[in-house]
Design a protein around this motif. Sequence first.
Motif, PDB file in Angstrom:
ATOM      1  N   ARG A  57       0.901  -1.148  -0.011  1.00 32.77           N
ATOM      2  CA  ARG A  57      -0.090  -0.121  -0.084  1.00 32.77           C
ATOM      3  C   ARG A  57       0.820   1.213  -0.096  1.00 32.77           C
ATOM      4  NH1 ARG A  57      -5.524  -0.301   2.207  1.00 32.77           N
ATOM      5  NH2 ARG A  57      -5.428   1.594   2.299  1.00 32.77           N
ATOM      6  N   GLY A  72       1.134   5.036   1.003  1.00 38.87           N
ATOM      7  CA  GLY A  72       0.789   5.879   2.282  1.00 38.87           C
ATOM      8  C   GLY A  72       0.329   7.390   1.240  1.00 38.87           C
ATOM      9  N   ARG A  73      -0.541   8.069   2.231  1.00 38.59           N
ATOM     10  CA  ARG A  73      -1.077   9.255   1.764  1.00 38.59           C
ATOM     11  C   ARG A  73       0.048  10.238   1.517  1.00 38.59           C
ATOM     12  NH1 ARG A  73      -4.908  12.640   5.712  1.00 38.59           N
ATOM     13  NH2 ARG A  73      -2.988  11.915   7.070  1.00 38.59           N
ATOM     14  N   ARG A  74       1.131  10.249   2.188  1.00 33.17           N
ATOM     15  CA  ARG A  74       2.322  11.174   2.036  1.00 33.17           C
ATOM     16  C   ARG A  74       2.980  10.729   0.762  1.00 33.17           C
ATOM     17  NH1 ARG A  74       5.175  11.969   7.830  1.00 33.17           N
ATOM     18  NH2 ARG A  74       3.329  12.864   8.928  1.00 33.17           N
ATOM     19  N   VAL A  84       1.479   9.758  -2.059  1.00 33.63           N
ATOM     20  CA  VAL A  84       0.601  10.015  -3.172  1.00 33.63           C
ATOM     21  C   VAL A  84       0.872  11.584  -3.422  1.00 33.63           C
ATOM     22  CG1 VAL A  84      -1.537  10.098  -3.932  1.00 33.63           C
ATOM     23  CG2 VAL A  84      -0.929   8.157  -2.815  1.00 33.63           C
ATOM     24  N   LEU A  85       0.974  12.048  -2.052  1.00 34.22           N
ATOM     25  CA  LEU A  85       0.726  13.624  -2.313  1.00 34.22           C
ATOM     26  C   LEU A  85       2.174  14.072  -2.615  1.00 34.22           C
ATOM     27  CD1 LEU A  85      -0.955  14.691   0.960  1.00 34.22           C
ATOM     28  CD2 LEU A  85      -1.700  14.782  -1.362  1.00 34.22           C
TER      29      LEU A  85
END
Length: 185
Positions: free
Chosen positions: A35, A37-39, A41-42
């Motif tokens: 997976r 993480g959100r960081r 992707v950003l």
Amino acid sequence: MIQLEDVPPLHGPRPHGAERVRRRAPRERRPARARVGRRGVLAGLAAAGAAVGLNALGVFPPARQALAAGYRAPGGYQIYPRCPSYAANHNCSPGCGPSVVCSDCCRTSGTYKGYHKSGKSHPGKYKLRPNQCYGGGWDGWLWAYSRRCGSCARGVTWRCHDGWKKSSRGSWYKTICRKATSCRK
């Protein structure tokens, strides 16, 4: 206490039910799906946005078509991507090759501007030499000189296109039309 039956033999077949001896450590298994993480992707979106923005500002040079295999010019002329060996040691002038480089052999307008004049455009005065460059199959080539050449302080790249010109005495001689395709100032 260990019984004699519990000691494996050194030679012979493996006893029934005994495990195989592994010579390597077992590999770790990775999870089926990693997976992000959100960081992550950003950070990826920020990098892509920065690249697009810098490209829009003109920071990166425009992409150029690769010339590794030559290219097809107007009229189907095949242009070899680099100078043939017979012109490798030429300097700024004449460049291009052993034939006579003449400026009046080049077309000055139309679709074929910068290419050698032909028998169609100037009957009885000029002819083309198709498939004569670099052992056949090429109608012209690119020739580069990396030092000062005329108004080009850091070098020039010429497109050389060969043909024939008829002399005032009526004999044909080999000529080259030389057109600058890039000038490094």
